[in-house]
Design a protein around this motif. Structure first.
Motif, mmCIF file in Angstrom:
data_model
loop_
_atom_site.group_PDB
_atom_site.id
_atom_site.type_symbol
_atom_site.label_atom_id
_atom_site.label_comp_id
_atom_site.label_asym_id
_atom_site.label_seq_id
_atom_site.Cartn_x
_atom_site.Cartn_y
_atom_site.Cartn_z
ATOM 1 N N TYR A 66 -25.031 21.618 70.594
ATOM 2 C CA TYR A 66 -27.245 21.937 69.980
ATOM 3 C C TYR A 66 -27.175 21.441 68.800
ATOM 4 C CZ TYR A 66 -31.423 22.573 69.355
ATOM 5 O OH TYR A 66 -33.123 22.851 68.813
ATOM 6 N N ARG A 67 -26.719 22.444 67.579
ATOM 7 C CA ARG A 67 -26.579 21.929 66.430
ATOM 8 C C ARG A 67 -25.554 21.381 66.005
ATOM 9 N NH1 ARG A 67 -30.868 23.288 65.977
ATOM 10 N NH2 ARG A 67 -30.928 23.080 63.928
ATOM 11 N N ALA A 68 -24.582 20.732 66.498
ATOM 12 C CA ALA A 68 -23.583 19.259 66.252
ATOM 13 C C ALA A 68 -23.968 17.961 66.776
ATOM 14 C CB ALA A 68 -22.464 19.603 66.735
ATOM 15 N N ASN A 69 -25.095 18.059 67.628
ATOM 16 C CA ASN A 69 -25.413 16.939 68.211
ATOM 17 C C ASN A 69 -26.860 16.536 67.843
ATOM 18 O OD1 ASN A 69 -22.682 15.879 69.466
ATOM 19 N ND2 ASN A 69 -22.952 18.253 70.260
ATOM 20 N N TYR A 70 -27.967 17.628 67.757
ATOM 21 C CA TYR A 70 -29.240 17.109 68.068
ATOM 22 C C TYR A 70 -29.409 17.191 65.927
ATOM 23 C CZ TYR A 70 -29.925 17.339 72.869
ATOM 24 O OH TYR A 70 -29.971 17.028 73.834
ATOM 25 N N ARG A 71 -29.042 15.974 65.568
ATOM 26 C CA ARG A 71 -29.901 15.665 63.794
ATOM 27 C C ARG A 71 -30.432 15.069 63.790
ATOM 28 N NH1 ARG A 71 -23.804 15.481 62.812
ATOM 29 N NH2 ARG A 71 -24.824 13.407 64.140
ATOM 30 N N MET A 86 -39.342 21.080 70.515
ATOM 31 C CA MET A 86 -38.877 21.264 71.792
ATOM 32 C C MET A 86 -37.029 20.721 71.205
ATOM 33 S SD MET A 86 -40.227 20.118 75.711
ATOM 34 C CE MET A 86 -38.637 19.553 76.294
ATOM 35 N N ILE A 87 -36.693 19.448 70.262
ATOM 36 C CA ILE A 87 -35.815 18.783 70.460
ATOM 37 C C ILE A 87 -35.285 19.699 69.108
ATOM 38 C CG2 ILE A 87 -34.760 16.790 69.083
ATOM 39 C CD1 ILE A 87 -34.740 16.145 71.757
ATOM 40 N N THR A 88 -36.114 20.062 68.224
ATOM 41 C CA THR A 88 -35.328 20.833 66.777
ATOM 42 C C THR A 88 -35.549 22.117 66.911
ATOM 43 O OG1 THR A 88 -37.948 20.861 66.117
ATOM 44 C CG2 THR A 88 -36.512 18.184 65.599
ATOM 45 N N SER A 89 -36.094 22.892 67.299
ATOM 46 C CA SER A 89 -36.259 24.404 67.527
ATOM 47 C C SER A 89 -36.459 25.417 68.893
ATOM 48 C CB SER A 89 -38.210 24.488 67.203
ATOM 49 O OG SER A 89 -38.129 23.672 66.023
ATOM 50 N N SER A 90 -35.287 24.746 69.414
ATOM 51 C CA SER A 90 -35.203 25.758 70.889
ATOM 52 C C SER A 90 -34.977 26.623 70.035
ATOM 53 C CB SER A 90 -34.516 24.607 71.611
ATOM 54 O OG SER A 90 -33.600 25.430 72.965
ATOM 55 N N VAL A 91 -34.663 27.763 70.776
ATOM 56 C CA VAL A 91 -34.552 29.435 69.966
ATOM 57 C C VAL A 91 -33.227 29.616 71.309
ATOM 58 C CG1 VAL A 91 -36.824 30.128 69.258
ATOM 59 C CG2 VAL A 91 -35.692 30.178 71.425
ATOM 60 N N ILE A 92 -32.811 28.969 71.983
ATOM 61 C CA ILE A 92 -32.200 28.958 73.110
ATOM 62 C C ILE A 92 -31.790 30.524 73.211
ATOM 63 C CG2 ILE A 92 -29.364 28.787 74.428
ATOM 64 C CD1 ILE A 92 -29.736 26.414 72.519
#
Length: 451
Positions: free
Chosen positions: A197-202, A127-133
């Motif tokens: 999402y991409r800026a903060n979930y690293r 969920m944390i890494t691979s959400s497709v939104i």
């Protein structure tokens, strides 16, 4: 352990025994992922949380509410799992899973039997890494969130709370509603939420905490395997994201008085002032102060307003804290006709702490209440998991029960009065919702006082 255990970001491994013989371990992986565990003797279940230190305060004008929006979307599916797959994973084993968006962090968590912990790691990592939104799911969830905001707007206590934070904290980012507003949610785009999402979930942002029946080495192995399978390259070295600056921020009051007229049976009243940050050395002192003033059925507010006068059913005080600021508030719900009287009583009891201090009996009772409540809370692995996360993200240290009780034991009545003097000298704000108007509060001495 003796004293609080510091949690330096540049130390890869930490191990110590906490009160009750629980084993606390912490690993900082080369990628910056931090994994903390508290192995509790005799536990048969575990609570796991995946944290990122981004909350509503971190949003820019164009993305208000996007952190909470994103929290919803991470349950809606990945490249490997549908939303139903995620739900079934936990329901099929009798587990619980949910998430919370706060002002300074977001946490996705689950509680499962020990044998199901590897599954929880796998699903939460996905969920944390691979959400497709998914665009369709995005629009569906927009409607869900608008309904959630409408539900909150129908709850007068929620409305009062939101107006209170705005009144006390003004333009400070902590004063904003966590969920945004109907206008900002309507304006949100998939692209802006995706960018957030991409800026903060690293990897360097991620903190994983587990409490209960857990073996730390196994946990690290499961986490490493799950994050790698999800596509994160954990061989790329990075330092963990820095903690927020804990320097006490200057708060400019938003408004001394905010009144929202609603045709309801009760007036909901909140009054208060800026408080102290989470890492302030006086947190234990504030806990005692809060306990004496409005922390239970023997507190001054409860006894004076409910028991002696029968003016309110619900009355209490509270003291949320954040990295660089805090808030101290008093609440009561009462008949609109009694609103002015109840507000005057809230205010007078608050100020009486500064002018008269507290008694030795109140001090003993408060320390006993706080000590017992702390011990009982730690019977739950959810509380222990949350303590690990807050220690890592906000405080930079881990204080076990023994250390917390030691700090409480050092608080004196003089300390409590000294802090009360400081608080009553700060700008006061009132927020109220009900069949009342601003004239209800005419004549009240709302200006700060010097003692």
């Amino acid at each position: 352990m003796t004293g609080a255990a510091p949690l330096p970001l540049d130390q890869a491994e930490l191990t110590f025994t906490a009160s009750g013989d629980s084993l606390v371990r912490r690993s900082v992986l080369p990628s910056g992922v931090r994994v903390l565990s508290e192995q509790v003797p005799g536990a048969r279940s575990a609570t796991i949380g995946y944290w990122v230190a981004v909350g509503s305060r971190d949003e820019v004008v164009a993305t208000y509410g996007s952190t909470h929006f994103l929290e919803h979307l991470l349950f809606k599916g990945t490249a490997n799992r549908t939303a139903l797959d995620i739900a079934v994973s936990f329901d099929a084993v009798g587990g619980e899973h949910n998430a919370m968006t706060a002002k300074e962090y977001t946490c996705y968590y689950a509680k499962v039997q020990d044998k199901d912990l590897p599954m929880a790691v796998e699903v939460l990592s996905d969920m944390i890494t691979s959400s497709v939104i998914d665009p369709t799911e995005f629009e569906n969830e927009r409607g869900v969130i608008l309904e959630e905001l409408a539900m909150a707007d129908d709850d007068p206590s929620d409305v009062t709370s939101e107006r209170f934070f705005e009144a006390v904290l003004g333009e400070h980012p902590l004063g904003r509603p966590i969920g945004g507003s109907p206008e900002t949610i309507q304006a949100a785009t998939r692209e802006s939420v995706w960018e957030h999402y991409r800026a903060n979930y690293r990897a360097r942002d991620l903190v994983i905490t587990v409490a209960g029946a857990v073996d730390h080495d196994e946990l690290v192995a499961w986490v490493t395997r799950a994050l790698t399978a999800a596509g994160w390259d954990l061989s790329i070295e990075a330092a963990p994201v820095e903690r927020r600056d804990a320097t006490h921020d200057v708060i400019e009051r938003g408004s001394p008085l905010v009144v929202v007229h609603r045709p309801i049976e009760q007036a909901n009243i909140l009054l208060g002032v800026p408080g102290i940050p989470a890492a302030d050395d006086r947190r234990s002192t504030l806990a005692v102060l809060n306990s004496v003033l409005g922390g239970g059925m023997s507190s001054r507010l409860f006894q004076e307003i409910r028991e002696k006068r029968g003016l309110a059913y619900s009355v209490y005080s509270f003291s949320p804290s954040y990295s660089d600021a805090g808030l101290f508030g008093l609440y009561a719900g009462c008949s609109p006709a009694k609103a002015a009287q109840v507000t005057e009583l809230l205010l007078s009891e608050f100020r009486r702490l500064a002018t008269g201090g507290i008694t030795d009996d109140e001090m003993r009772r408060a320390v006993g209440q706080l000590s017992g409540a702390s011990a009982l809370a730690l019977e739950d692995s959810d509380t222990r998991m949350s303590r690990l996360g807050r220690s890592e993200i906000t405080l930079g240290e881990f204080a076990d029960l023994d250390e917390s009780l030691r700090r409480l034991s050092l608080v004196t009545a003089h300390d409590v009065r000294e802090l009360a003097v400081e608080l009553v000298a700060r700008p006061l704000s009132i927020a109220a919702v009900g069949t009342i108007d601003a004239a209800t509060f005419d004549g009240l001495a709302l200006e700060p006082i010097a003692v």
